[in-house]
Design a protein around this motif. Structure first.
Motif, mmCIF file in Angstrom:
data_model
loop_
_atom_site.group_PDB
_atom_site.id
_atom_site.type_symbol
_atom_site.label_atom_id
_atom_site.label_comp_id
_atom_site.label_asym_id
_atom_site.label_seq_id
_atom_site.Cartn_x
_atom_site.Cartn_y
_atom_site.Cartn_z
ATOM 1 N N GLY A 1 -2.960 7.233 2.484
ATOM 2 C CA GLY A 1 -3.446 5.869 2.055
ATOM 3 C C GLY A 1 -4.474 5.299 2.756
ATOM 4 N N VAL A 2 -5.058 4.147 2.561
ATOM 5 C CA VAL A 2 -5.948 3.541 3.314
ATOM 6 C C VAL A 2 -5.747 1.935 3.511
ATOM 7 N N GLY A 3 -6.033 1.446 4.659
ATOM 8 C CA GLY A 3 -5.756 -0.192 5.169
ATOM 9 C C GLY A 3 -6.952 -0.581 5.435
ATOM 10 N N LEU A 4 -7.103 -1.914 6.060
ATOM 11 C CA LEU A 4 -7.942 -2.680 6.338
ATOM 12 C C LEU A 4 -7.403 -3.356 7.504
ATOM 13 N N ASP A 5 -8.412 -3.355 8.683
ATOM 14 C CA ASP A 5 -8.016 -3.722 10.026
ATOM 15 C C ASP A 5 -9.140 -4.381 10.681
ATOM 16 N N SER A 6 -8.658 -4.730 11.962
ATOM 17 C CA SER A 6 -9.870 -5.306 12.992
ATOM 18 C C SER A 6 -10.039 -6.834 12.650
ATOM 19 N N SER A 7 -11.162 -7.475 12.843
ATOM 20 C CA SER A 7 -11.563 -9.069 13.053
ATOM 21 C C SER A 7 -11.162 -9.606 11.509
ATOM 22 N N PRO B 1 -13.366 -11.395 4.790
ATOM 23 C CA PRO B 1 -12.252 -11.547 3.783
ATOM 24 C C PRO B 1 -11.919 -10.054 2.763
ATOM 25 N N PRO B 2 -11.067 -10.016 2.220
ATOM 26 C CA PRO B 2 -10.835 -8.685 1.489
ATOM 27 C C PRO B 2 -11.787 -8.611 0.439
ATOM 28 N N ILE C 1 1.439 -5.738 2.366
ATOM 29 C CA ILE C 1 0.519 -6.719 3.251
ATOM 30 C C ILE C 1 0.923 -6.490 4.636
ATOM 31 N N ASP C 2 -0.051 -6.216 5.634
ATOM 32 C CA ASP C 2 0.187 -6.006 6.900
ATOM 33 C C ASP C 2 0.227 -7.492 7.679
ATOM 34 N N VAL D 1 -3.277 -0.595 1.468
ATOM 35 C CA VAL D 1 -2.566 -1.555 2.105
ATOM 36 C C VAL D 1 -3.779 -2.399 3.054
ATOM 37 N N ALA D 2 -3.595 -3.744 3.204
ATOM 38 C CA ALA D 2 -4.476 -4.427 3.935
ATOM 39 C C ALA D 2 -3.742 -5.338 4.876
#
Ligand SMILES: Nc1ncnc2[nH]cnc12
Ligand SMILES: [Zn+2]
Length: 337
Positions: free
Chosen positions: A163-169, A174-175, A217-218, A193-194
């Motif tokens: 899978g893929v996620g979205l992280d950092s600042s 925004p998404p 949701i992380d 996930v994000a």
């Protein structure tokens, strides 16, 4: 303060970790060892002075030092050693399955080939003592085009990534900045996930669900500021991968007594407990459970629910989930919950 029986249960119960950045498991000792091995000059004189620098005001102040720490990772063996150290440590906490985040852009931007990163981490997952799968995260402070180029680089390794996620600042990124790349990942059959609602507002949780189609949701702890969103998360049983020690170290909550983990469970949300960046935030899985249970009136029933949620929300096959949950139930057989 949980009684002794509850402390033992928290330690012994099987659990899954769904929110662990592998670069955040890099302990200062290993940073120094890898720096020496690779001839990298660090800005700190000693392990102790590096550890002393781990005092953060917010997410960004942590990320600055986290990216600096990752600069010692150059060779496939470095990624292997880091990942193996995490897997061994997680096994000690009775983590039975981990879905591991990695940040390829942190490394490819420094000239480390994508293949070096993924091969080292993946090989450790094959050799390690627990079940482990990989989630590739896009850095949200970079552009969507950069994320799309990273996805192209990942395609030859599609079978190694679930899978893929979205992280950092988070704030200011925004998404919706990543709609196209998440849509492409969805078409590829990747899990989504994000990170949302850690420092960012509840609206980011909503747009991660509606525009990126994420399955978990992380963090998500700021959801309680929006009653309609909270009701939706409960109705749809969207899992939140909550990281108690991280939230205190990054000042999302003043102290653990103010953490909303119990309130999330009381609202019927599918919360889980995770370590985020354990080398930086002062503890692995069981330290997170113990810190939360020490500060909040959480019971054995909550412990069971949190561990059960971790397997239910995982991306394991149904039979594997069932087997872990059966083991978990057996662990609580003689416990009044
Ligand atoms: N807690 C966190 N939030 C956002 N990005 C991260 N990268 C590593 N840890 C993170
Ligand atoms: Zn995180």
């Amino acid at each position: 303060m949980p009684n002794e029986q509850l402390r033992i249960l928290l330690q012994r119960m099987p659990k899954a970790e769904l929110h662990i950045h592998i670069e955040g498991s890099l302990e200062p000792e290993l940073i120094f060892e890898l720096a020496q091995r690779n001839g990298v000059k660090l800005a700190y004189e000693s392990v102790e002075s590096l550890r002393k620098a781990y005092a953060f005001d917010n997410l960004q102040s942590f990320l600055d030092i986290y990216y600096a720490g990752a600069s010692v990772l150059l060779k496939e063996q470095d990624f292997y050693d880091m990942t193996m150290a995490y897997l061994r440590r997680a096994a000690e906490d009775n983590v039975r399955h981990a879905e591991i985040f990695f940040d390829p852009q942190t490394h490819t931007a420094r000239g480390v080939p994508f293949q070096t990163v993924v091969d080292g981490i993946w090989r450790a997952c094959q050799d390690g003592p627990i079940s482990a799968t990989l989630i590739m995260c896009f850095l949200r402070h970079l552009s969507e085009d950069d994320a799309l180029a990273t996805l192209e680089e990942a395609l030859p390794y599609r079978d190694k990534i679930i899978g893929v996620g979205l992280d950092s600042s988070e704030v200011g990124h925004p998404p919706e900045k990543f709609c196209r790349v998440f849509e492409r990942c969805r078409q590829l059959g990747l899990h989504l996930v994000a990170h949302a609602g850690e420092e960012g507002p509840p609206a980011y949780i909503e747009t991660a669900l509606d525009l990126l189609n994420v399955e978990r949701i992380d963090h998500g702890v700021r959801c309680l500021e929006d009653p309609l969103l909270t009701a939706r998360l409960a109705r749809e049983q969207i899992a939140l991968t909550v990281c108690p020690l991280s939230n205190i170290k990054l000042r999302v909550f003043g102290d653990m007594g103010e953490h909303n983990l119990l309130a999330l469970l009381d609202a019927g949300l599918a919360a889980t407990v995770n370590s985020d960046d354990p080398a930086y935030f002062g503890g692995y899985m069981n330290a997170n459970f113990l810190a939360a249970f020490d500060a909040l009136p959480l019971t054995a029933a909550h412990a069971h629910q949190l561990a059960r949620n971790s397997f239910t929300a995982s991306f394991l096959e149904p039979e594997a989930k069932r087997a872990f949950i059966d083991e978990l139930d057996a662990c609580f057989d003689h416990v009044k919950v």
